[in-house]
Scaffold this motif. Sequence first.
Motif, mmCIF file in Angstrom:
data_model
loop_
_atom_site.group_PDB
_atom_site.id
_atom_site.type_symbol
_atom_site.label_atom_id
_atom_site.label_comp_id
_atom_site.label_asym_id
_atom_site.label_seq_id
_atom_site.Cartn_x
_atom_site.Cartn_y
_atom_site.Cartn_z
ATOM 1 N N LYS A 124 -63.656 -20.345 5.674
ATOM 2 C CA LYS A 124 -62.867 -21.342 4.944
ATOM 3 C C LYS A 124 -62.603 -20.887 3.511
ATOM 4 O O LYS A 124 -61.499 -21.062 2.982
ATOM 5 C CB LYS A 124 -63.584 -22.689 4.968
ATOM 6 N N ALA A 125 -63.617 -20.311 2.864
ATOM 7 C CA ALA A 125 -63.445 -19.859 1.484
ATOM 8 C C ALA A 125 -62.429 -18.714 1.409
ATOM 9 O O ALA A 125 -61.554 -18.692 0.524
ATOM 10 C CB ALA A 125 -64.789 -19.428 0.905
ATOM 11 N N ALA A 127 -60.093 -18.142 3.561
ATOM 12 C CA ALA A 127 -58.776 -18.685 3.899
ATOM 13 C C ALA A 127 -58.086 -19.227 2.648
ATOM 14 O O ALA A 127 -56.880 -19.021 2.447
ATOM 15 C CB ALA A 127 -58.914 -19.781 4.948
ATOM 16 N N TRP A 128 -58.850 -19.903 1.794
ATOM 17 C CA TRP A 128 -58.275 -20.396 0.547
ATOM 18 C C TRP A 128 -57.964 -19.241 -0.405
ATOM 19 O O TRP A 128 -57.009 -19.317 -1.177
ATOM 20 C CB TRP A 128 -59.220 -21.392 -0.113
ATOM 21 N N ARG A 129 -58.747 -18.187 -0.364
ATOM 22 C CA ARG A 129 -58.428 -17.023 -1.193
ATOM 23 C C ARG A 129 -57.069 -16.434 -0.792
ATOM 24 O O ARG A 129 -56.255 -16.091 -1.654
ATOM 25 C CB ARG A 129 -59.523 -15.962 -1.051
ATOM 26 N N MET A 130 -56.838 -16.352 0.510
ATOM 27 C CA MET A 130 -55.560 -15.837 0.981
ATOM 28 C C MET A 130 -54.425 -16.799 0.638
ATOM 29 O O MET A 130 -53.333 -16.384 0.228
ATOM 30 C CB MET A 130 -55.616 -15.609 2.494
ATOM 31 N N LEU A 131 -54.688 -18.102 0.782
ATOM 32 C CA LEU A 131 -53.649 -19.096 0.517
ATOM 33 C C LEU A 131 -53.253 -19.127 -0.957
ATOM 34 O O LEU A 131 -52.074 -19.263 -1.296
ATOM 35 C CB LEU A 131 -54.146 -20.479 0.952
ATOM 36 N N ALA A 224 -68.327 -19.606 -3.283
ATOM 37 C CA ALA A 224 -66.894 -19.909 -3.378
ATOM 38 C C ALA A 224 -66.313 -19.426 -4.696
ATOM 39 O O ALA A 224 -65.207 -18.885 -4.729
ATOM 40 C CB ALA A 224 -66.672 -21.419 -3.227
ATOM 41 N N VAL A 225 -67.059 -19.612 -5.786
ATOM 42 C CA VAL A 225 -66.538 -19.175 -7.079
ATOM 43 C C VAL A 225 -66.447 -17.654 -7.138
ATOM 44 O O VAL A 225 -65.576 -17.101 -7.819
ATOM 45 C CB VAL A 225 -67.424 -19.723 -8.222
ATOM 46 N N THR A 226 -67.313 -16.969 -6.402
ATOM 47 C CA THR A 226 -67.218 -15.513 -6.329
ATOM 48 C C THR A 226 -65.954 -15.086 -5.579
ATOM 49 O O THR A 226 -65.322 -14.077 -5.928
ATOM 50 C CB THR A 226 -68.453 -14.933 -5.626
#
Length: 279
Positions: A124-125, A127-131, A224-226
Amino acid sequence: MAADQGLTRRVRLALLLTPPLAWLVVAYLGSLAVLLISSFWGTDEFTGAVVRTFTGDNIVRVLTDDVFRTATIRTVGVALTVTAVCAVLAVPLALYMAKVATPRMRVGLLVAVTTPLWASYLVKAYAWRMLLSPEGPLSWTTGYTPGYGLTATVITLAYLWLPYMVIPVYAAFERIPDALVDASADLGASDLSTLRMVLVPLVFPGIAAGSIFTFSLSLGDYIAVTIVGGKTQMLGNIIYGQLVTANNQPLAAALSIIPLVAIVAYLLAMRRTGALETL
């Protein structure tokens, strides 16, 4: 006779629960005690080995270092922001699920809310990085993306922890009788007034319960912050760096006291509102 039987059942229940409760006390409270004690140890300047001699240098450094102070303020701010975002999103969604949706749609929404919990945290994390990437789908479709940084961290954490807010708020709405909503409408209150003066005070214990999860999980997060935070540093990252990279276990332990104190303070604040007592 009945009183004796009740006492016997309580004694049996106490004996049955003694081993797990003892394990909890030893493992949980014991680990916290070790954490507190190790924060007063030092390290050898040459080898980096832990020196078990009492010193308050780590505590003084944590309290006076500007880097740690800034990271603490940023981390608490992110945790509070994520909690507020989750509450704003959860209240209307939970209200719709509990009072408006049909039984079949309610089941579907519950499945939709809880299904992400079964997915991997890292998936999930990332996926948000890609988004949120400058070359990602969000940039393609809207021409704008916040990129990696503090905003991306808040968005990702809010997505990760939203179910922990929705479920208790939904349960709180479910316990409210429909007659109260009808009575408010009969007395001339608008939908917004009913929500603000009738429903929100009644579901506040659910919001408080959900906020404990979102606040504490955001406060301790460092993965997540990483992934999406760019150069943003939170307390979790600094603690991890001191423990793994700098090999300074006592300083990492001293830094770990900050989120521990913050969570205790937050729980006390929620308790003072009386919300937890009505759960």
